[in-house]
Write a protein that holds these residues in place. Structure first.
Motif, PDB file in Angstrom:
ATOM      1  N   HIS A 123     -30.785  41.816 -21.125  1.00 40.66           N
ATOM      2  CA  HIS A 123     -29.793  42.431 -20.242  1.00 40.66           C
ATOM      3  C   HIS A 123     -28.669  43.081 -21.039  1.00 40.66           C
ATOM      4  CE1 HIS A 123     -30.078  42.234 -15.898  1.00 40.66           C
ATOM      5  NE2 HIS A 123     -30.753  41.094 -15.989  1.00 40.66           N
ATOM      6  N   ALA A 124     -28.256  42.412 -22.114  1.00 36.86           N
ATOM      7  CA  ALA A 124     -27.100  42.895 -22.874  1.00 36.86           C
ATOM      8  C   ALA A 124     -27.486  43.878 -23.957  1.00 36.86           C
ATOM      9  CB  ALA A 124     -26.346  41.713 -23.486  1.00 36.86           C
ATOM     10  N   GLY A 125     -28.758  43.910 -24.339  1.00 35.98           N
ATOM     11  CA  GLY A 125     -29.247  44.864 -25.316  1.00 35.98           C
ATOM     12  C   GLY A 125     -29.027  44.440 -26.752  1.00 35.98           C
ATOM     13  N   SER A 126     -29.858  44.963 -27.633  1.00 36.71           N
ATOM     14  CA  SER A 126     -29.749  44.666 -29.057  1.00 36.71           C
ATOM     15  C   SER A 126     -28.578  45.426 -29.663  1.00 36.71           C
ATOM     16  CB  SER A 126     -31.033  45.072 -29.787  1.00 36.71           C
ATOM     17  OG  SER A 126     -30.823  45.057 -31.194  1.00 36.71           O
ATOM     18  N   PRO A 127     -27.737  44.749 -30.427  1.00 39.10           N
ATOM     19  CA  PRO A 127     -26.638  45.449 -31.106  1.00 39.10           C
ATOM     20  C   PRO A 127     -27.118  46.383 -32.200  1.00 39.10           C
ATOM     21  CG  PRO A 127     -26.789  43.207 -31.893  1.00 39.10           C
ATOM     22  CD  PRO A 127     -27.759  43.310 -30.747  1.00 39.10           C
ATOM     23  N   PHE A 128     -28.419  46.318 -32.505  1.00 38.24           N
ATOM     24  CA  PHE A 128     -28.975  47.144 -33.563  1.00 38.24           C
ATOM     25  C   PHE A 128     -29.762  48.340 -33.014  1.00 38.24           C
ATOM     26  CE2 PHE A 128     -28.613  42.716 -34.972  1.00 38.24           C
ATOM     27  CZ  PHE A 128     -27.511  42.901 -35.807  1.00 38.24           C
ATOM     28  N   ALA A 129     -29.556  48.611 -31.723  1.00 35.81           N
ATOM     29  CA  ALA A 129     -30.089  49.826 -31.097  1.00 35.81           C
ATOM     30  C   ALA A 129     -28.895  50.670 -30.675  1.00 35.81           C
ATOM     31  CB  ALA A 129     -30.973  49.467 -29.907  1.00 35.81           C
ATOM     32  N   VAL A 130     -28.237  51.278 -31.668  1.00 35.18           N
ATOM     33  CA  VAL A 130     -26.969  51.967 -31.427  1.00 35.18           C
ATOM     34  C   VAL A 130     -27.208  53.270 -30.670  1.00 35.18           C
ATOM     35  CG1 VAL A 130     -24.951  53.036 -32.508  1.00 35.18           C
ATOM     36  CG2 VAL A 130     -25.893  50.900 -33.427  1.00 35.18           C
ATOM     37  N   LYS A 131     -26.422  53.461 -29.620  1.00 34.39           N
ATOM     38  CA  LYS A 131     -26.544  54.620 -28.739  1.00 34.39           C
ATOM     39  C   LYS A 131     -25.474  55.672 -29.025  1.00 34.39           C
ATOM     40  CE  LYS A 131     -26.188  55.729 -23.810  1.00 34.39           C
ATOM     41  NZ  LYS A 131     -26.399  55.184 -22.456  1.00 34.39           N
ATOM     42  N   ASP A 132     -24.321  55.232 -29.505  1.00 34.80           N
ATOM     43  CA  ASP A 132     -23.219  56.153 -29.793  1.00 34.80           C
ATOM     44  C   ASP A 132     -22.397  55.565 -30.930  1.00 34.80           C
ATOM     45  OD1 ASP A 132     -20.998  57.782 -29.906  1.00 34.80           O
ATOM     46  OD2 ASP A 132     -20.514  57.660 -27.779  1.00 34.80           O
ATOM     47  N   TYR A 133     -22.519  56.184 -32.114  1.00 38.83           N
ATOM     48  CA  TYR A 133     -21.833  55.655 -33.284  1.00 38.83           C
ATOM     49  C   TYR A 133     -20.338  55.950 -33.294  1.00 38.83           C
ATOM     50  CZ  TYR A 133     -25.103  53.390 -36.433  1.00 38.83           C
ATOM     51  OH  TYR A 133     -25.941  52.484 -37.031  1.00 38.83           O
ATOM     52  N   TYR A 134     -19.873  56.731 -32.341  1.00 41.09           N
ATOM     53  CA  TYR A 134     -18.465  57.124 -32.336  1.00 41.09           C
ATOM     54  C   TYR A 134     -17.687  56.471 -31.201  1.00 41.09           C
ATOM     55  CZ  TYR A 134     -19.776  60.404 -35.962  1.00 41.09           C
ATOM     56  OH  TYR A 134     -20.226  60.955 -37.143  1.00 41.09           O
ATOM     57  N   ASN A 135     -18.222  55.376 -30.678  1.00 41.82           N
ATOM     58  CA  ASN A 135     -17.453  54.572 -29.736  1.00 41.82           C
ATOM     59  C   ASN A 135     -17.962  53.141 -29.773  1.00 41.82           C
ATOM     60  OD1 ASN A 135     -15.514  53.911 -27.729  1.00 41.82           O
ATOM     61  ND2 ASN A 135     -15.754  55.950 -26.838  1.00 41.82           N
ATOM     62  N   VAL A 136     -17.350  52.282 -28.960  1.00 41.70           N
ATOM     63  CA  VAL A 136     -17.650  50.862 -29.010  1.00 41.70           C
ATOM     64  C   VAL A 136     -18.315  50.410 -27.716  1.00 41.70           C
ATOM     65  CG1 VAL A 136     -15.762  50.425 -30.609  1.00 41.70           C
ATOM     66  CG2 VAL A 136     -15.356  50.194 -28.157  1.00 41.70           C
ATOM     67  N   ASN A 137     -18.924  49.249 -27.784  1.00 38.11           N
ATOM     68  CA  ASN A 137     -19.630  48.659 -26.651  1.00 38.11           C
ATOM     69  C   ASN A 137     -18.699  48.501 -25.450  1.00 38.11           C
ATOM     70  OD1 ASN A 137     -21.055  47.018 -24.889  1.00 38.11           O
ATOM     71  ND2 ASN A 137     -21.468  45.404 -26.381  1.00 38.11           N
ATOM     72  N   PRO A 138     -18.984  49.167 -24.333  1.00 35.42           N
ATOM     73  CA  PRO A 138     -18.085  49.067 -23.180  1.00 35.42           C
ATOM     74  C   PRO A 138     -17.990  47.667 -22.595  1.00 35.42           C
ATOM     75  CG  PRO A 138     -20.097  50.242 -22.584  1.00 35.42           C
ATOM     76  CD  PRO A 138     -20.106  50.094 -24.072  1.00 35.42           C
ATOM     77  N   ASP A 139     -19.001  46.831 -22.815  1.00 32.24           N
ATOM     78  CA  ASP A 139     -18.945  45.445 -22.339  1.00 32.24           C
ATOM     79  C   ASP A 139     -17.733  44.699 -22.893  1.00 32.24           C
ATOM     80  OD1 ASP A 139     -21.226  45.510 -20.788  1.00 32.24           O
ATOM     81  OD2 ASP A 139     -22.482  44.413 -22.218  1.00 32.24           O
ATOM     82  N   LEU A 140     -17.256  45.116 -24.051  1.00 27.55           N
ATOM     83  CA  LEU A 140     -16.248  44.346 -24.778  1.00 27.55           C
ATOM     84  C   LEU A 140     -14.822  44.685 -24.385  1.00 27.55           C
ATOM     85  CD1 LEU A 140     -17.872  44.552 -28.335  1.00 27.55           C
ATOM     86  CD2 LEU A 140     -18.159  42.771 -26.614  1.00 27.55           C
ATOM     87  N   ALA A 141     -14.666  45.671 -23.505  1.00 27.47           N
ATOM     88  CA  ALA A 141     -13.328  46.138 -23.157  1.00 27.47           C
ATOM     89  C   ALA A 141     -12.920  45.668 -21.766  1.00 27.47           C
ATOM     90  CB  ALA A 141     -13.281  47.661 -23.206  1.00 27.47           C
ATOM     91  N   ASN A 142     -11.659  45.376 -21.607  1.00 29.50           N
ATOM     92  CA  ASN A 142     -11.108  45.127 -20.268  1.00 29.50           C
ATOM     93  C   ASN A 142     -10.956  46.429 -19.507  1.00 29.50           C
ATOM     94  OD1 ASN A 142     -10.784  42.254 -20.350  1.00 29.50           O
ATOM     95  ND2 ASN A 142      -9.053  42.539 -21.736  1.00 29.50           N
ATOM     96  N   ASN A 143     -10.591  47.480 -20.198  1.00 36.01           N
ATOM     97  CA  ASN A 143     -10.476  48.816 -19.609  1.00 36.01           C
ATOM     98  C   ASN A 143     -11.450  49.712 -20.358  1.00 36.01           C
ATOM     99  OD1 ASN A 143      -9.787  51.455 -18.910  1.00 36.01           O
ATOM    100  ND2 ASN A 143      -7.598  50.989 -18.724  1.00 36.01           N
ATOM    101  N   VAL A 144     -12.564  50.030 -19.721  1.00 43.11           N
ATOM    102  CA  VAL A 144     -13.636  50.759 -20.400  1.00 43.11           C
ATOM    103  C   VAL A 144     -13.142  52.100 -20.928  1.00 43.11           C
ATOM    104  CG1 VAL A 144     -15.907  51.827 -20.083  1.00 43.11           C
ATOM    105  CG2 VAL A 144     -15.436  49.573 -19.097  1.00 43.11           C
ATOM    106  N   SER A 145     -12.279  52.744 -20.187  1.00 40.11           N
ATOM    107  CA  SER A 145     -11.773  54.049 -20.621  1.00 40.11           C
ATOM    108  C   SER A 145     -10.974  53.949 -21.914  1.00 40.11           C
ATOM    109  CB  SER A 145     -10.891  54.664 -19.527  1.00 40.11           C
ATOM    110  OG  SER A 145     -11.644  54.902 -18.361  1.00 40.11           O
ATOM    111  N   ASN A 146     -10.411  52.771 -22.180  1.00 41.84           N
ATOM    112  CA  ASN A 146      -9.594  52.570 -23.381  1.00 41.84           C
ATOM    113  C   ASN A 146     -10.273  51.644 -24.381  1.00 41.84           C
ATOM    114  OD1 ASN A 146      -7.456  54.173 -22.410  1.00 41.84           O
ATOM    115  ND2 ASN A 146      -6.605  52.454 -21.260  1.00 41.84           N
ATOM    116  N   ARG A 147     -11.591  51.633 -24.363  1.00 43.02           N
ATOM    117  CA  ARG A 147     -12.312  50.651 -25.176  1.00 43.02           C
ATOM    118  C   ARG A 147     -12.062  50.830 -26.671  1.00 43.02           C
ATOM    119  NH1 ARG A 147     -15.690  54.284 -22.853  1.00 43.02           N
ATOM    120  NH2 ARG A 147     -17.433  55.230 -24.000  1.00 43.02           N
TER     121      ARG A 147
END
Length: 637
Positions: A129-153
């Motif tokens: 469900h959470a996905g592998s951290p080693f299957a990077v989709k966007d190297y210029y931003n961070v995992n949105p799961d980790l932010a309280n405010n996704v827009s300001n992740r």
């Protein structure tokens, strides 16, 4: 008490003395051209770096549901903001000087963030469900799961970097150069940066400046297995056993089938570094004399070369993160990428940040020196052979002579070989498939953390005996899940609902954590950790005593002090006498009589007895079951 003298030895003792007289002093030779005090990386004191690997999305999760295949809403997820000053000080208490935040770059995952302009990921090519951290989709931003405010992740991660620095620790993140997520798309790439594959010629299996390899004329087919269904069979609009990709690309592990096997890294696609399908290289080779040249010479060598496009893409990526304040990188599956690329990118990193810490996953011992000297890595995993041999001892299948032999074989590179007992790839010590008890890790920690000048790494929860028994969904227990949303029970007891004070730990868990604190602070702070290593194991095996292959003894030395390290891997107590080779007694100019010793773990006192004319030097010890002593001996007059 057993005795040893220069004039009267048993044949067994004589053989042991001959074996030891390689002698133990030469066992400590360090021909790696390091600065006098070791590698210039941050440590808390006069010792060496301690690295704390934390699986970022699991660290602050207080949810204890742990439903198998549970969603984010059901099982919860930790956030960047959970790393409060209290949490960071709790980590620093373990002697830590670097935190490796695993799973920070935006990787493929199932949670729906389409309202933020983030494309949905297909469960058919996402693991868990959470996905592998080693299957990077966007190297210029961070995992949105980790932010309280996704827009300001990204801003929330930058604030975590600042908090970590304010608590006197540095930040490491993952770079995964061998592969990216099957659906890679960057929403946040800087101006002038193109996504991977955008300019590829997809009519060719291989072209030097293609970022991917293609299976021309065929479309990707989702792998199948009788005992696996995406998301555990949960209904999902995209879980339809199809994923649109034409032509199909090679999978991350190099699988060249349009329908990879379920055991392949099918959720990722392999990056092309100018290595032709037949394995030959489409770029200039690095001359062998560069083994002995510094990063400046390497950087100058590549400056005028015309190189494959993927090289420059990853150079842009690492510089982006350095500009964010990241202090180093852990490189995933580094040995699957040509060593010349590492010379190029690491010398570029060092030119910008000479103190950057560069750690790589390499599992083939015959390649260690290539990736260190040609690839300009600072540290490599010491899994094969050191970790594997130590694990065998902990499981009751090996003996400590193997550790002695391995340390001797790596004398020229030991300061570069990172030691660990757990990480996200390995089974938890307390899991039944490893040792079945966290207590069995205690003597191993002492040996692993103190035997060499290399950094020590621990995995979050290890210090409180986490056993990895939770069933996340994708993958089996014994390893804490890296694919699903879970709570980590023993760690949650230390976290104590965000107080990070260990308030819910059992007495045995508190004692284990204190043991880790004691040992790792020796590693981080004692000046002997930057000094010489002397083996006294084979010497003592040869003597007529109860010392056996279930015990291990060695010495570390600074200018003014020596540490006599003794560990018992047996679950039975051992009464024995440990002796020092005469060469050390003479080298240290020890006076005959009783020299006081203090155990740095328990603060118990003992005595080193030096015989007349330095003919013998011995310590009587009662080693408890799975117990260790780290005796400090003053070498001052």
């Amino acid at each position: 008490m057993l005795c040893f003298s220069l004039s009267a030895c048993s044949d067994k003792s004589a053989a042991a003395k001959q074996n030891s007289q390689q002698d133990p002093v030469t066992m400590s030779k360090q021909n790696d051209n390091l600065p006098k005090n070791g590698l210039p990386h941050h440590s808390q004191g006069e010792g060496k770096p301690v690295i704390y690997q934390v699986f970022t999305r699991l660290f602050g999760n207080t949810n204890t549901t742990n439903k198998e295949w549970g969603t984010l809403a059901e099982n919860g997820v930790g956030k960047f903001d959970d790393f409060t000053d209290e949490a960071l000080q709790g980590i620093r208490e373990l002697g830590v000087s670097y935190i490796w935040y695993t799973g920070v770059p935006h990787h493929a995952l199932i949670a729906d963030y389409t309202e933020y302009g983030i494309s949905a990921d297909d469960p058919d090519v996402v693991k868990g469900h959470a996905g592998s951290p080693f299957a990077v989709k966007d190297y210029y931003n961070v995992n949105p799961d980790l932010a309280n405010n996704v827009s300001n992740r990204m801003q929330e991660f930058e604030a975590l970097i600042a908090r970590t620095h304010a608590n006197d620790m540095k930040v490491i993140i993952d770079i995964v150069p061998n592969h990216v997520a099957r659906h890679y798309v960057s929403l946040n790439k800087p101006a002038g940066i193109e996504d991977f594959g955008v300019n590829d010629n997809t009519d060719l299996e291989y072209s030097r400046d293609n970022n991917f390899y293609y299976i021309v004329g065929e479309s990707f087919q989702v792998p199948t297995s009788a005992d696996y269904a995406p998301l555990g069979g949960e209904k999902h609009p995209l879980a339809d056993a199809t994923f649109s990709e034409t032509p199909a690309k090679w999978s991350g592990n190099g699988a060249r089938q349009a329908q990879p096997d379920i055991s392949d890294l099918y959720e990722t696609v392999k990056i092309n570094y100018g290595v032709k399908p037949d394995g030959s290289y489409d770029f200039v080779r690095l001359p062998d004399e560069y083994r002995t040249r510094d990063y400046k010479a390497h950087h100058a060598f590549w400056a005028d070369q015309d190189l494959p496009n993927s090289w420059y893409k990853f150079e842009d990526i690492v510089h982006f993160w350095l500009d964010k304040g990241v202090d180093g990188f852990r490189f995933d599956m580094a040995e699957m990428v040509p060593v010349e690329f590492w010379s190029f990118v690491n010398s570029s990193i060092k030119t910008k940040r000479p103190d950057a810490l560069l750690l790589a996953e390499v599992y083939q011992p015959h390649l260690y020196r290539d990736y260190l000297h040609l690839g300009k890595m600072d540290y490599l995993y010491n899994k094969v052979d050191f970790y594997d041999a130590l694990k065998s001892v902990m499981q009751g299948n090996g003996d400590m002579q193997s550790i002695d032999d391995i340390q001797h074989s790596m004398a020229d590179i030991e300061a570069h070989m990172l030691h660990f007992l757990e990480n996200h790839d390995e089974q938890r010590i307390a899991s039944p498939d490893f040792a079945g008890s966290a207590q069995k890790g205690k003597p191993a920690l002492v040996v692993s953390a103190l035997i060499s000048r290399s950094p020590t790494m621990l995995y979050f929860g290890q210090e409180v005996g986490e056993d990895g028994s939770e069933k996340g969904g994708f993958g089996l227990p014994t390893r804490t899940s890296i694919f699903d949303y879970v709570g980590v029970p023993a760690h949650q007891r230390w976290m104590n609902n965000g107080k990070f004070d260990g308030g819910q730990l059992s007495e045995s868990e508190k004692a284990l954590r204190q043991f880790y604190i004691d040992v790792l602070n020796i590693s981080a702070n004692h000046p002997a950790m930057r000094g010489a290593y002397y083996s006294i194991h084979a010497f003592n095996i040869g003597l007529d005593s109860d010392y056996s292959q279930q015990q291990f003894a060695f010495v570390r030395q600074s200018e003014d002090t020596a540490l006599l390290v003794l560990s018992n891997f047996s679950e039975e107590a051992v009464d024995t006498t440990i002796q020092l080779p005469i060469s050390l007694v003479v080298k240290w100019q020890l006076n005959e009589g009783r020299q006081p010793l203090t155990d740095l773990i328990s603060e118990q006192q003992n005595t080193l007895t030096v015989g007349r004319k330095r003919s013998v030097a011995s310590i009587d010890v009662n080693l408890p079951p799975l117990g260790s002593f780290v005796y400090e001996l003053s070498l001052k007059d």
